[in-house]
Design an enzyme around this catalytic site. Structure first.
Site, short mmCIF file in Angstrom:
data_model
loop_
_atom_site.label_atom_id
_atom_site.label_comp_id
_atom_site.label_asym_id
_atom_site.label_seq_id
_atom_site.Cartn_x
_atom_site.Cartn_y
_atom_site.Cartn_z
CG HIS A 20 -42.57 -15.65 -1.46
ND1 HIS A 20 -43.44 -16.32 -2.28
CD2 HIS A 20 -41.34 -16.18 -1.71
CE1 HIS A 20 -42.77 -17.21 -3.00
NE2 HIS A 20 -41.49 -17.14 -2.68
CG HIS A 77 -38.18 -15.23 -5.40
ND1 HIS A 77 -38.49 -15.89 -6.56
CD2 HIS A 77 -38.67 -16.02 -4.41
CE1 HIS A 77 -39.13 -17.01 -6.29
NE2 HIS A 77 -39.23 -17.12 -4.97
CD GLU A 78 -37.15 -15.67 -0.28
OE1 GLU A 78 -38.08 -15.78 0.53
OE2 GLU A 78 -36.79 -16.60 -1.03
#
Lengths: 254, 254, 254, 254, 254, 254
Positions: E37, E33-34
């Protein structure tokens, strides 16, 4: 008598504000606007008598004013009277449209009052055939509201709200068309009187009485006054012969 | 007895306000309006007895009044009784329409009360076939509201709100048509009594009793009273023969 | 035992108000209305036992009353039980319709309670097939509301609100039709017992037990009780043979 | 260990209320309802472990309870996990439907929690394809609300509200169908265990472990667990082979 | 420098919470997820520089974090910049979809921020062709709200609300598709870097700079940066040739 | 004089904030944006005189500013004047679109003011033909609101709200198209002046006067000024010949 009149004016229109300088265009718009109210009022039977027209700014926000006989001692208003009152209120806006082909923000308060009357006719007085004798709304009691953060929710459906909008719009636009017709029928007189008002800044009773005699009212049959029960026309109208009750919402003959 | 009657009137209608001056047209409208309530009440079985009619202004906003036997000692109202009550309340507005072909703002309170009854019939008493035995609304408890800024949100859908509007409109307009029919059937008597009321300003029990004998009620079958369980008509109606239970919402025969 | 019963009645129905005088018609309506609740309750299995019926006015607004075994010690209600409860609550309104062909304002509270049950079935208990196992509404917590002027906005769409109205209407009208059918099936017994109640003003346990034996319940299959898991009918029903689970919302056989 | 378990139960389910007497039917409903939660939980991979099932009433409103491993130490939930959680919550209602062919009010809290999850999936977690990655709603902050009588108005249109209702309904009904299918597949085991629970009133870890071994889970492919990034199935599932990611909203194979 | 960085991190992401134990699946989801980004940010010109990526839980609710150069010293944002910002915010959710074929609750805050941007573009910045240069909404002033329990009623119609929903949905889904495309184009690099991040728990400037050089940006023409008035591309983009202004809402080339 | 001008600027635009550093792109956007307001104002007759244009950031949120002659001493605004005022307000946003083919968040306040004017024209000034002379809204009195948590509920139907949205949208987009046309007609002059403004940071009266002489206004007939009642054009316009009143809502000739 002048003192007394002055006192009434102070109450109705506020103190004179001669130092409020309107530009020439604004002054012309104000003159025609106020005269529009006056001419429509003089042309319609059964409306409040006009006592004075002035384009000297007064009070808060008043750029000019038209003083009519107060109507506080009236207890009942018929549908026809309310319709005439609406036409008088729209006389100012109608004057701008007829004379300048363009309208201004000056009619804001008139529109608000006309809308209040039309909404009350439809929602509280049962004066719309489409909506009938149902009281969709009640007079608000602001005293109670200050205690209760009560929200007066609309009690009727969207479709009824749509019908209400249509009836209000129709009442307002009929009154506007009526005012337009009266002003167009009296256009020369209107222009002449406006020129005088722009010079003298005020029209008083004598000038207004003269004006009344020259004005051409609505053609017979365009909107009948309330006939007396015995079939004779009530004495307030001054018209020569009675008319049968008219269907509601009949448009003027123009 | 006169003293006692006076006391009741003071409570019901407020102190006499003889200095409130209605113009002649307003006075005529008020006389026919009040008499309209009275004649519809006298023509319908099972409505409250009329004791007095007056066109002497009283209290706050009352331009005239009709005193009926109080109904506080009634614990149940049938659908038919509520419909008759609505017709009586609309008798004033119907009188203006029948006599002047034009209506006034004078019926505002009557319309509000009629609407309250019609809405309660539909929303709280389950008296509309379309909406059925569902309680869409509850009697409000203003005491609680003063503490809670609670907003009584409408719990039903737009389509139901539309159906409610339709039922309320239909109930009100049926009651209005009924009042119109009664007044038209008694038009000559109506005009004659109004002329008397405009002279004497008051009708008392003896005159009202005479009036009742002359009035033509609704033709049989137009709206049946509540029959007794055994099939005989209840003694309050005075009609000669029982009628079978009628379908709800049947329109008068006119 | 009489003292104890009296105490319960005081709590449930308030103090006797013998000085509240109903007119004869109202008294008849009240007698049939209360008896309507009783007969529907006796005809349906698994509803609360009726202990007493009275037409002596009591407390605030109670013109008569029917005392059923309290249900506070029940922790679960099935869909079928709620439907039977609704039919009992509508027994009073159904009685007025069946006997007088006309309904009164006397059922206002009954309609409110029936509507509450139907709305909870649809919005909180997932008992409507159309709306499914979604919790559209929650039990309100009035304690919290007194601090927060929070408005419980409806969280669902207009179309869902319309479906909710349809389901609630259907549940209520099915229960009403069921009550009507029971009363019509027992019409002679109903009239006879009402005549007795109008004389004695009260029916006690012995009379009610006799009444129960004479009442004709719903025909088999019209609405099945909750069967036990092993396929045998639960002992509360007293019927001879088990029925397969029925489709929801099946209408009575009338 | 028994003491510790007791302490946890006191917190989770409240004090035992042995004096709360359910009638036999209610007791049976409660037993099947609680066992419904348990069997659905045991049949689905990745749901919280069941530690105890009891039908001894406890605390406020709890007629029975099922203790699962607390989930407070989870920081992320996948869509599939939320769907399984919904099926477990609906296991009680599904049990009533499967076993009694009739549902009760006992599932009220379960429905509220399931609806909360479904609404959060659609409105806050972007887990509905139709509504997409838009946050239509935010988590409420009750602390702020106590100062501000702020009304959280719905920021989206009626058509979006309708789509939301449809998605929420679909998520809930899919989870319900899943629970129904699991219970029907294990019906004999279900009946046998319920009989035991009605006798012993409690199922503890050993009995639950035995139950788990006998339960038939969902057929492969009916709802895939979250696969690991490298294509192997995460170790929490225990299934033999990986499944490709499934299209969202795929219905169970029944 | 490390101290300074640490201070910024404490402010941006809170204190390290090494004792917050994510399970292995959660840890993998957080890492991808990170990194999602980060990779979208590195692939798009004109987005804030990424300084650090970490999967060490910190502060309240943060399971991982990505530190970008603060943007508080920007006074204007173009439509294209806001669209790129939305794609970066959706990079985390897109990563879950691309890698796991399944999404989690971890994107809740990202969705709320993306929705805020999209709504502001449509309602306050006039950046939607369908809705035009009308300000349908204003920035809220919470200071005033604490005094006034004012309800900010929606000033526009249902049909406009529907159009707003459509535009917001379209903006969000275009940004999501863009993030998906970037991640799929860089899938191998993505998997490799995630494996590293799961080992080291943190990526710092040197690793991020290396990553940036390997990333494949959007193909030319898919979304042009703001060109300078003279026709040359602004220096922030680094692309070789200017592009003509693009039609709004053009979808990426995938 | 310089001191006096400085004082006015401090009041209108706040203190200079030279330490607020815009990046080069932002500075270019601000220069064209402010010059857009100026050029549209200079091209339209009857709009407020422009005294100064600056791109030195000042006060709270102002990145640049355009000082026009205050209009507080105007008491009436015609429809045409309000339309010109809207075009001037949209000159900044139009400049971004024409020059960069891309718009920024910098026009937020301009859009809010333009929308306020358009809504007042439709809802309070009766300046929309579709909605007519009905006052759908009133000027809010914030003083009263601080006491009453009164919610100003919309008094009109959804269909009227939809018509209002359409009229507001049309007024705003016509004004925007007008600003676009003026800027495109003066593109070369626009680019040249912007280059100068980016160097000097300020344009004062002499430069603005020179600019005015070079600007090409709207072609005759595209939007007529208010003609005087006698048929001659009012002196404020400076155009050579009178135009007949135009139909409302006529689009510019582009």
């Amino acid at each position: 008598m002048a003192d007394f009149d002055n006192a009434i004016e102070r109450i109705v229109a506020g103190l004179e504000k001669r130092n409020r300088l309107l530009n020439p265009m604004e002054r012309r718009v104000v003159a025609f606007h106020e005269l529009g109210h006056t001419i429509v009022a003089l042309a319609l039977p059964g409306t409040d008598t006009v006592h004075k027209v002035s384009i000297i700014p007064r009070g808060i926000g008043a750029l000019g004013y038209t003083i009519q006989r107060p109507i506080e001692d009236r207890y009942l208003m018929t549908r026809a009277e309310l319709e005439r009152k609406m036409a008088v209120l729209l006389g100012g806006r109608a004057a701008e449209q007829v004379v300048f082909g363009e309208v201004s923000t000056g009619a804001e308060d008139d529109l608000a009052r006309v809308t209040d009357i039309a909404r009350a006719m439809v929602l509280r007085y049962g004066m719309s055939e489409a909506l009938g004798n149902v009281a969709y709304d009640r007079e608000r009691t602001p005293f109670l509201q200050s205690n209760l953060p009560m929200q007066q929710e609309r009690s009727y459906s969207e479709e009824t709200a749509h019908a209400v909008d249509g009836e209000v719009h129709s009442l307002v636009e009929h009154a506007f068309a009526r005012a337009i017709a009266i002003l167009e029928r009296n256009r020369a007189l209107f222009d002449r009187t406006a020129a005088a008002l722009l010079k003298t800044e005020t029209l008083n009773q004598p000038e207004i009485d003269l004006l009344k005699h020259e004005i051409s009212g609505e053609p017979p049959g365009s909107r009948a006054p309330l006939p007396s029960p015995s079939g004779q026309v009530a004495e307030t109208t001054g018209e020569g012969q009675p008319h049968p009750p008219l269907p509601l919402h009949q448009a003027p003959d123009q």
